[in-house]
Design a protein around this motif. Structure first.
Motif, short mmCIF file in Angstrom:
data_model
loop_
_atom_site.label_atom_id
_atom_site.label_comp_id
_atom_site.label_asym_id
_atom_site.label_seq_id
_atom_site.Cartn_x
_atom_site.Cartn_y
_atom_site.Cartn_z
N GLY A 124 111.02 -85.65 11.70
CA GLY A 124 111.52 -85.09 10.39
C GLY A 124 112.24 -83.91 10.65
N ILE A 125 111.71 -83.06 11.43
CA ILE A 125 112.63 -81.60 11.26
C ILE A 125 113.68 -81.72 12.42
N SER B 88 116.59 -83.66 10.13
CA SER B 88 117.04 -82.65 9.29
C SER B 88 117.94 -81.38 9.83
N THR B 89 117.13 -81.05 10.93
CA THR B 89 118.33 -79.92 11.52
C THR B 89 119.54 -80.68 12.23
N PHE C 63 121.49 -83.53 10.91
CA PHE C 63 122.29 -83.54 9.85
C PHE C 63 122.94 -82.22 9.08
N TYR C 64 121.94 -81.35 8.81
CA TYR C 64 122.37 -80.07 8.33
C TYR C 64 123.52 -79.36 9.28
N HIS D 172 115.14 -89.23 -1.96
CA HIS D 172 114.66 -88.28 -1.36
C HIS D 172 114.17 -87.27 -2.26
N GLY E 118 116.18 -73.76 -0.29
CA GLY E 118 115.97 -74.00 1.11
C GLY E 118 116.19 -72.91 1.91
N SER F 157 108.52 -73.31 7.23
CA SER F 157 108.92 -73.97 8.55
C SER F 157 108.94 -73.24 9.80
#
Length: 214
Positions: free
Chosen positions: A22-23, A26-27, A29-30, A72, A146, A154
């Motif tokens: 997951g992380i 996300s990393t 895509f961001y 989401h 965020g 995180s």
């Protein structure tokens, strides 16, 4: 989620895989959206790359992206709202234990309904939705949230828990590099928070109720 998993394989191993994937996703895509978007468009990079340039074709891609956002946010909303729901309901039951509307469960078509829970949660969702419509600075609010939660949730707490669990000696090589990583991520969070705050201030200057500013 970990409590709902079967004991074989162990929950901690399953959650470690899920968290890692997951992380990492996300990393990636961001970074793709943030770094490549800024490199291509600079400060003019839109908050929504699919519709920010005024193009809505292909429609199916925009609809699919919106559906993914809904899925989401449904999960994220529950994670953020459930502690608030639980706190208010527990406090109310302790404050007025004899009030039947607060403590009693009513059965309706085989479903147990508590009036406090029904009225309070419904009212909360309605009020939050209206506030979101009045102040639709979606991208800036999401960025600020965020930025404020990224470092403590995180980075800092996981690192400190790992140091404590693994019994890593203070001022050792591993300990020093972990603290450097934590400090670097803190700086990133602070810079992101400043940028989001500036975006909110800029959006407020041209604010119009019930009109999207994203």
């Amino acid at each position: 989620m970990q409590d709902t998993l079967k004991s074989s394989p162990p929950e901690n191993k399953q959650m470690k895989k899920a968290t890692t994937i997951g992380i990492m996703a996300s990393t990636v895509f961001y970074l793709l959206c943030g770094v490549l978007g800024y490199a291509a468009f600079g400060n003019e990079a839109p908050g929504n790359f699919l519709t920010g340039f005024g193009f809505y074709d292909p429609f199916w891609l925009v609809d699919l992206a919106n559906m993914c956002i809904i899925v989401h946010l449904l999960g994220a909303y529950q994670v953020l709202a459930q502690p608030i729901f639980g706190f208010v309901e527990s406090w109310s039951k302790e404050k007025w234990p004899q009030n039947k509307l607060i403590s009693k469960e009513f059965s309706l078509w085989g479903i147990d309904i508590n009036m406090l829970r029904f009225v309070w949660r419904t009212s909360y969702v309605i009020v939050m939705t209206i506030i979101a419509m009045i102040f639709p600075f979606f991208n800036d609010f999401v960025g600020l949230l965020g930025a404020s939660t990224f470092w403590p949730l995180s980075v800092y707490f996981p690192i400190e828990m790992y140091i404590s669990q693994a019994k890593i000696c203070k001022y050792s090589f591993t300990w020093i590099w972990m603290q450097i990583l934590s400090l670097a991520c803190l700086c990133v969070s602070l810079v992101a928070a400043v940028g989001s705050t500036r975006g909110l201030v800029t959006s407020v200057k041209s604010f119009k109720p019930f009109q999207s500013m994203s």
